[in-house]
Design a protein around this motif. Sequence first.
Motif, PDB file in Angstrom:
ATOM      1  N   LEU A 215       0.867  -1.174   0.000  1.00  0.00           N
ATOM      2  CA  LEU A 215       0.000   0.000   0.000  1.00  0.00           C
ATOM      3  C   LEU A 215       0.904   1.223   0.000  1.00  0.00           C
ATOM      4  O   LEU A 215       1.856   1.288   0.771  1.00  0.00           O
ATOM      5  CB  LEU A 215      -0.905   0.023   1.233  1.00  0.00           C
ATOM      6  CG  LEU A 215      -1.959  -1.073   1.334  1.00  0.00           C
ATOM      7  CD1 LEU A 215      -2.571  -1.097   2.726  1.00  0.00           C
ATOM      8  CD2 LEU A 215      -3.042  -0.879   0.278  1.00  0.00           C
ATOM      9  N   LEU A 216       0.620   2.192  -0.864  1.00  0.00           N
ATOM     10  CA  LEU A 216       1.521   3.334  -1.016  1.00  0.00           C
ATOM     11  C   LEU A 216       0.737   4.644  -0.979  1.00  0.00           C
ATOM     12  O   LEU A 216       0.193   5.095  -1.989  1.00  0.00           O
ATOM     13  CB  LEU A 216       2.293   3.226  -2.337  1.00  0.00           C
ATOM     14  CG  LEU A 216       3.391   4.263  -2.557  1.00  0.00           C
ATOM     15  CD1 LEU A 216       4.455   4.184  -1.462  1.00  0.00           C
ATOM     16  CD2 LEU A 216       4.032   4.075  -3.936  1.00  0.00           C
ATOM     17  N   PRO A 217       0.666   5.290   0.200  1.00  0.00           N
ATOM     18  CA  PRO A 217       0.015   6.591   0.285  1.00  0.00           C
ATOM     19  C   PRO A 217       0.802   7.661  -0.473  1.00  0.00           C
ATOM     20  O   PRO A 217       2.032   7.696  -0.424  1.00  0.00           O
ATOM     21  CB  PRO A 217      -0.001   6.887   1.786  1.00  0.00           C
ATOM     22  CG  PRO A 217       0.186   5.562   2.452  1.00  0.00           C
ATOM     23  CD  PRO A 217       1.046   4.775   1.516  1.00  0.00           C
ATOM     24  N   ILE A 218       0.074   8.536  -1.156  1.00  0.00           N
ATOM     25  CA  ILE A 218       0.662   9.661  -1.888  1.00  0.00           C
ATOM     26  C   ILE A 218       0.193  10.936  -1.211  1.00  0.00           C
ATOM     27  O   ILE A 218      -1.015  11.180  -1.080  1.00  0.00           O
ATOM     28  CB  ILE A 218       0.244   9.636  -3.365  1.00  0.00           C
ATOM     29  CG1 ILE A 218       0.688   8.311  -4.015  1.00  0.00           C
ATOM     30  CG2 ILE A 218       0.842  10.825  -4.117  1.00  0.00           C
ATOM     31  CD1 ILE A 218       0.120   8.110  -5.411  1.00  0.00           C
ATOM     32  N   VAL A 219       1.141  11.771  -0.772  1.00  0.00           N
ATOM     33  CA  VAL A 219       0.832  12.978  -0.014  1.00  0.00           C
ATOM     34  C   VAL A 219       1.361  14.188  -0.789  1.00  0.00           C
ATOM     35  O   VAL A 219       2.570  14.271  -1.038  1.00  0.00           O
ATOM     36  CB  VAL A 219       1.472  12.925   1.385  1.00  0.00           C
ATOM     37  CG1 VAL A 219       1.145  14.188   2.170  1.00  0.00           C
ATOM     38  CG2 VAL A 219       1.018  11.675   2.141  1.00  0.00           C
ATOM     39  N   PRO A 220       0.496  15.124  -1.177  1.00  0.00           N
ATOM     40  CA  PRO A 220       0.985  16.300  -1.921  1.00  0.00           C
ATOM     41  C   PRO A 220       1.617  17.336  -0.998  1.00  0.00           C
ATOM     42  O   PRO A 220       1.251  17.455   0.169  1.00  0.00           O
ATOM     43  CB  PRO A 220      -0.295  16.850  -2.557  1.00  0.00           C
ATOM     44  CG  PRO A 220      -1.384  16.447  -1.609  1.00  0.00           C
ATOM     45  CD  PRO A 220      -0.965  15.120  -1.033  1.00  0.00           C
ATOM     46  N   TYR A 221       2.575  18.089  -1.534  1.00  0.00           N
ATOM     47  CA  TYR A 221       3.167  19.204  -0.789  1.00  0.00           C
ATOM     48  C   TYR A 221       3.281  20.409  -1.721  1.00  0.00           C
ATOM     49  O   TYR A 221       3.300  20.261  -2.948  1.00  0.00           O
ATOM     50  CB  TYR A 221       4.532  18.822  -0.210  1.00  0.00           C
ATOM     51  CG  TYR A 221       5.641  18.624  -1.222  1.00  0.00           C
ATOM     52  CD1 TYR A 221       6.440  19.694  -1.642  1.00  0.00           C
ATOM     53  CD2 TYR A 221       5.917  17.359  -1.767  1.00  0.00           C
ATOM     54  CE1 TYR A 221       7.459  19.521  -2.567  1.00  0.00           C
ATOM     55  CE2 TYR A 221       6.938  17.181  -2.688  1.00  0.00           C
ATOM     56  CZ  TYR A 221       7.701  18.249  -3.091  1.00  0.00           C
ATOM     57  OH  TYR A 221       8.712  18.081  -4.013  1.00  0.00           O
ATOM     58  N   ASP A 222       3.373  21.579  -1.099  1.00  0.00           N
ATOM     59  CA  ASP A 222       3.461  22.817  -1.884  1.00  0.00           C
ATOM     60  C   ASP A 222       4.891  23.302  -2.050  1.00  0.00           C
ATOM     61  O   ASP A 222       5.272  23.765  -3.121  1.00  0.00           O
ATOM     62  CB  ASP A 222       2.605  23.910  -1.232  1.00  0.00           C
ATOM     63  CG  ASP A 222       1.119  23.569  -1.280  1.00  0.00           C
ATOM     64  OD1 ASP A 222       0.619  23.282  -2.377  1.00  0.00           O
ATOM     65  OD2 ASP A 222       0.477  23.581  -0.214  1.00  0.00           O
ATOM     66  N   THR A 223       5.678  23.238  -0.994  1.00  0.00           N
ATOM     67  CA  THR A 223       7.071  23.687  -1.066  1.00  0.00           C
ATOM     68  C   THR A 223       7.962  22.630  -0.420  1.00  0.00           C
ATOM     69  O   THR A 223       7.487  21.792   0.364  1.00  0.00           O
ATOM     70  CB  THR A 223       7.277  25.019  -0.322  1.00  0.00           C
ATOM     71  OG1 THR A 223       7.079  24.809   1.087  1.00  0.00           O
ATOM     72  CG2 THR A 223       6.304  26.079  -0.826  1.00  0.00           C
TER      73      THR A 223
ATOM     74  N   ALA B  48       7.499  19.799   2.766  1.00  0.00           N
ATOM     75  CA  ALA B  48       7.833  18.376   2.741  1.00  0.00           C
ATOM     76  C   ALA B  48       8.767  18.018   3.889  1.00  0.00           C
ATOM     77  O   ALA B  48       8.568  17.003   4.583  1.00  0.00           O
ATOM     78  CB  ALA B  48       8.463  18.006   1.396  1.00  0.00           C
ATOM     79  N   ILE B  49       9.780  18.828   4.110  1.00  0.00           N
ATOM     80  CA  ILE B  49      10.728  18.575   5.198  1.00  0.00           C
ATOM     81  C   ILE B  49      10.022  18.665   6.545  1.00  0.00           C
ATOM     82  O   ILE B  49      10.240  17.835   7.438  1.00  0.00           O
ATOM     83  CB  ILE B  49      11.914  19.558   5.107  1.00  0.00           C
ATOM     84  CG1 ILE B  49      12.755  19.254   3.863  1.00  0.00           C
ATOM     85  CG2 ILE B  49      12.768  19.503   6.369  1.00  0.00           C
ATOM     86  CD1 ILE B  49      13.848  20.268   3.585  1.00  0.00           C
ATOM     87  N   ALA B  50       9.159  19.668   6.705  1.00  0.00           N
ATOM     88  CA  ALA B  50       8.431  19.822   7.969  1.00  0.00           C
ATOM     89  C   ALA B  50       7.515  18.634   8.217  1.00  0.00           C
ATOM     90  O   ALA B  50       7.359  18.187   9.367  1.00  0.00           O
ATOM     91  CB  ALA B  50       7.629  21.123   7.943  1.00  0.00           C
ATOM     92  N   TYR B  51       6.896  18.108   7.175  1.00  0.00           N
ATOM     93  CA  TYR B  51       6.001  16.951   7.307  1.00  0.00           C
ATOM     94  C   TYR B  51       6.771  15.755   7.854  1.00  0.00           C
ATOM     95  O   TYR B  51       6.313  15.048   8.764  1.00  0.00           O
ATOM     96  CB  TYR B  51       5.395  16.619   5.943  1.00  0.00           C
ATOM     97  CG  TYR B  51       4.309  15.571   5.978  1.00  0.00           C
ATOM     98  CD1 TYR B  51       2.966  15.942   6.070  1.00  0.00           C
ATOM     99  CD2 TYR B  51       4.612  14.214   5.890  1.00  0.00           C
ATOM    100  CE1 TYR B  51       1.961  14.991   6.092  1.00  0.00           C
ATOM    101  CE2 TYR B  51       3.619  13.259   5.913  1.00  0.00           C
ATOM    102  CZ  TYR B  51       2.292  13.647   6.013  1.00  0.00           C
ATOM    103  OH  TYR B  51       1.302  12.692   6.036  1.00  0.00           O
TER     104      TYR B  51
END
Length: 472
Positions: free
Chosen positions: A353-361, A365-368
């Motif tokens: 199972l592979l969740p895909i999570v969008p990011y803006d900057t 992504a690093i903060a996530y």
Amino acid sequence: MKNDLPDVAALEALLREQRQAYLRAPYPSWETRATHLKTLRAMLLDNSDALAEAMNADFGNRAKQEVLLAEFLLVKGEIDGALRHGKRWMKAQRRSTNRWLLPARVKVVPQPLGVVGIIAPWNYPVLLAAGPLISALAAGNRAIIKMSELTPRTSALFEQLVAQTFQRDHVAVVNGDAAFAAAFSAQPFDHLLFTGSTQVGRHVMRAAADNLTPVTLELGGKSPVIVGPHARFDYAVDSLVTGKTLNAGQTCVAPDYVLVPRGSEAAFVARARVQMAKLYPDFARNRDYTSIISARHFERLQRLADEASAGGAQLHELTDTPGDVASRRFPLIAVTNAPDQSALMQEEIFGPLLPIVPYDTLDDAIAYINARPRPLSLYLYDDDAATIERVTHETIAGGMAVNETLMHLACESLPFGGVGASGMGAYHGYEGFVTFSKMKPVLQQGRLNARALVAPPYGRRFNALIKLMMRF
């Protein structure tokens, strides 16, 4: 061995036997250690077909080619590396002496610890039993290995082969259930290495604490992927799908979720579907794709998907064939819009199972990643040097690969280990040798020295001398 009192007593007796043997020969020569490593290599390679067949039977389906690539090739590389470098690792390391201790000479002398306990998991039973054993033997130790009860045929065959190859007071394999594993982790080993889940790792550490046994914990966690703004997108997707589907995702360093630039989710799913068709054509009858290890694990994966879907996630099946309970074939499914609080996004998935999570900057992504427990591995796909530098230095993980997945584990010169919730300590290569050694510091003072000048009774001479020493 099964879990009853006589078997625990037999384990305790085995540990005493190995410790007595260690005390009779506490510092084996390099020639002796090299012989042990070559013997192990021959045993594994000569029986690779039989062990692969046992694994195939335990899993329900696991291709021999995958076993050779993902287990035996890595074990052979680890042994070959130890044979190339082990003699140098054994040598005492000279260290510098501060001026006030002269003419003393100092060094660090590597010594075998004694008897090492190794608890191996089911997902790569040969690699994760033999890998730590290689480091332990290179460091001159004796070892007892507890195999997984979820791969009974492989575990029984490995026990038989080791018994035929090594003296029992040198290397031995024991088998039993989870309760026996708990008793194993409570033994007073000189070092204990456990590979498995974070949850079980906590229990292992508690059990080892009663004996103050030092532990190396190779755990797991949710290893993230960043598909960067300068990534070769199709290559990144292809590489991720290849890494995620190895052993059907039942890999501790498998990509667990993917951070992609917002708006590229649909393109990711479309490309992943193309790559799945390329890797596993005619999926329903394809024999290269590994089955899930047990019905319980299959049901767990289905439950993760169903719960996420009920919470509003979209499931994107990447093959035309649905999962099959009877054969435990669970195809790769991409997941978008999974709720953050769903079990899928909180627990290690350990499956396809592979969740895909969008990011803006990139900052987002690093903060996530940094807002979550530190992972065992982190993967970045990007060709921009500044981006690579930022992600390398602004995130913490057990290991990292750029424009690749899994392969840092295959590099025998790199230490392998987790950080925080994903583990502690490391092995492979020189770091494995150090893990299973006492790096003993030794100071040897010269015949003529100034030690008496700083001994009581303290007076004017001492006061003048200490004042001088503090100035430098």
